[in-house]
Write an enzyme that holds these catalytic residues in place. Structure first.
Site, PDB file in Angstrom:
ATOM      1  N   ASN A 272       1.718   2.678  -0.753  1.00 28.02           N
ATOM      2  CA  ASN A 272       1.270   4.004  -0.321  1.00 28.02           C
ATOM      3  C   ASN A 272      -0.065   4.398  -0.943  1.00 28.02           C
ATOM      4  OD1 ASN A 272       1.379   6.379   1.146  1.00 28.02           O
ATOM      5  ND2 ASN A 272       2.598   7.466  -0.374  1.00 28.02           N
ATOM      6  N   THR A 273      -0.931   3.429  -1.123  1.00 33.08           N
ATOM      7  CA  THR A 273      -2.293   3.682  -1.576  1.00 33.08           C
ATOM      8  C   THR A 273      -3.127   2.452  -1.241  1.00 33.08           C
ATOM      9  OG1 THR A 273      -3.656   4.435  -3.431  1.00 33.08           O
ATOM     10  CG2 THR A 273      -1.988   2.762  -3.917  1.00 33.08           C
TER      11      THR A 273
ATOM     12  N   HIS B 153      -5.749  -0.535   2.915  1.00 33.35           N
ATOM     13  CA  HIS B 153      -4.727   0.457   2.566  1.00 33.35           C
ATOM     14  C   HIS B 153      -3.366  -0.184   2.808  1.00 33.35           C
ATOM     15  CE1 HIS B 153      -3.134   4.546   1.916  1.00 33.35           C
ATOM     16  NE2 HIS B 153      -2.178   4.138   2.723  1.00 33.35           N
ATOM     17  N   CYS B 154      -2.548  -0.228   1.762  1.00 29.88           N
ATOM     18  CA  CYS B 154      -1.238  -0.877   1.851  1.00 29.88           C
ATOM     19  C   CYS B 154      -0.140   0.177   1.940  1.00 29.88           C
ATOM     20  CB  CYS B 154      -1.008  -1.766   0.628  1.00 29.88           C
ATOM     21  SG  CYS B 154       0.606  -2.578   0.644  1.00 29.88           S
ATOM     22  N   PRO B 155       0.629   0.215   3.027  1.00 31.01           N
ATOM     23  CA  PRO B 155       1.700   1.214   3.134  1.00 31.01           C
ATOM     24  C   PRO B 155       2.838   0.978   2.158  1.00 31.01           C
ATOM     25  CG  PRO B 155       1.820  -0.344   4.958  1.00 31.01           C
ATOM     26  CD  PRO B 155       0.553  -0.642   4.230  1.00 31.01           C
TER      27      PRO B 155
END
Length: 383
Positions: A121-122, A116-118
């Site tokens: 944001n997904t 999950h990559c901030p």
């Protein structure tokens, strides 16, 4: 609407701010000593730089809005006999497809989940893995280009008098205080992007060449280190050779995200069976603890002491609240923190309540050294 909401988050907003700052500072600086209409080289330089910026933004938005691809709620394989090879997701009320994992932030099971990559944001997964990797590559190349241009511009600004008397008077670089601060700040951002994004890009390319994900890499590492009979040697089923592995991701994803081509001698469930075994082995090594102190689930529980606050786990995994008298099964240990899941009572299990997993302070629990340990006695002793 859920896709549009992804941009209103600190990760994408900061990423766009960084891209904007570097872009405008670089264009402002470059226009003074290398204007786009002043020479063929100046025109070519601006085209290359703006192309890199455009590719960065395009792949950024495609990775964010396109999403990783989610397993349908209630999904299960076509053949009932294959259910035993898969994990059941209580949140999605369905089975996890091969290579899929549940993301607690997206609240969905993600196809071929990498992480999950901030910043987008997904999750990075099956559908957006190529766009995410292109985004990293273009961001690094654009930042390298910007770094060179900003350094040249600052050098010409600090040596203005030399260029005025002995150099190129037509393309002098004048910087007042505000533009100077913005330029230095943008240069720092550009160098930071090269360092901070360059590492993940190299990691992504390594796992793509092996047709792995970051999660699968950890599963394979444990599978390879586990003792097993020689005839039962573990074979990673998705490594088809570096060239075919690249084609599985670039230029667009192949297949449906649920079934995958595998090497000879393996099945669709080779890796899922290994996951099930590792999960069972993890539960077998878990140790039970009894809760003797209340814990609210705070990330910085000041009432538990400064050592606990200053030694929080370097992870974005959740914290779980604890109440005196409860039991937890611990699977990971640190000096001041433990990770595990709260053991549900019969009524909670029958009601279908989701299992709570996360970190909590070690001082809030004591280990049950015997299965006949009386929790009430432990509580009275602690009081």
């Amino acid at each position: 609407m859920s896709a549009l909401k992804r941009i209103f988050h600190w990760g994408p907003l900061i990423a766009l701010f960084i891209i904007k700052s570097i872009t405008f500072s670089t264009l402002y600086m470059t226009s003074m000593f290398l204007p786009p209409l002043g020479s063929l080289w100046g025109c070519f330089n601006h085209i290359v730089f703006l192309s890199l910026v455009g590719c960065t933004l395009y792949n950024f938005f495609m990775a964010m809005f396109g999403g990783p691809g989610f397993v349908h709620f209630g999904w299960k394989p076509a053949k009932e006999e294959n259910l035993k090879f898969l994990q059941y997701c209580t949140f999605c009320e369905g089975y996890k497809a091969p290579r899929a994992h549940h993301c607690r932030k997206c609240k969905r099971c993600v196809m071929k989940m990498d992480h999950h990559c901030p910043w987008i944001n997904t999750c990075c997964g099956y559908k957006n893995h190529a766009h995410f990797t292109f985004f990293l590559f273009c961001a690094v190349c654009g930042s390298c280009h910007a770094t060179v241009l900003l350094v040249i511009g600052l050098y010409r600004a600090f040596h203005l008098s030399w260029y005025f008397y002995y150099g190129d008077r037509e393309h002098l670089v004048y910087l007042t205080l505000y533009p100077l601060v913005c330029t230095v700040f943008s240069l720092g951002l550009a160098i930071g992007v090269v360092i901070a994004v360059g590492g993940p890009f190299v990691i992504q390319m390594k796992i793509i060449l092996k047709n792995e994900t970051s999660i699968e890499n950890w599963i394979v590492t444990k599978a390879m280190s586990r003792a097993r009979p020689e005839k039962q040697k573990f074979i990673y089923p998705y490594n088809l050779g570096w060239w075919q592995n690249l084609q599985e991701v670039f230029p667009y994803p192949k297949g449906d995200g649920l079934t995958w081509p595998v090497v000879k001698g393996c099945s669709q469930y080779t890796l899922t069976m290994e996951q099930l075994f590792q999960k069972q082995e993890k539960k077998a090594h878990a140790r039970q603890y009894a809760v003797i102190e209340q814990y609210s689930g705070s990330w910085f529980p000041v009432t538990k002491g400064l050592r606990v606050c200053f030694n929080i786990p370097c992870s974005d995994e959740p914290r779980i609240p604890l109440h005196i008298g409860e039991k937890v099964a611990v699977t990971r240990w640190k000096r001041h923190w433990l990770y595990g899941e709260r053991i549900q009572n019969n009524s909670e299990r029958n009601s279908g309540k989701h299992q709570q997993k996360g970190w909590f302070p070690r001082k809030c629990v004591v280990e049950l050294t015997s299965i006949h340990c009386d929790v009430n006695k432990v509580q009275k002793k602690s009081q």
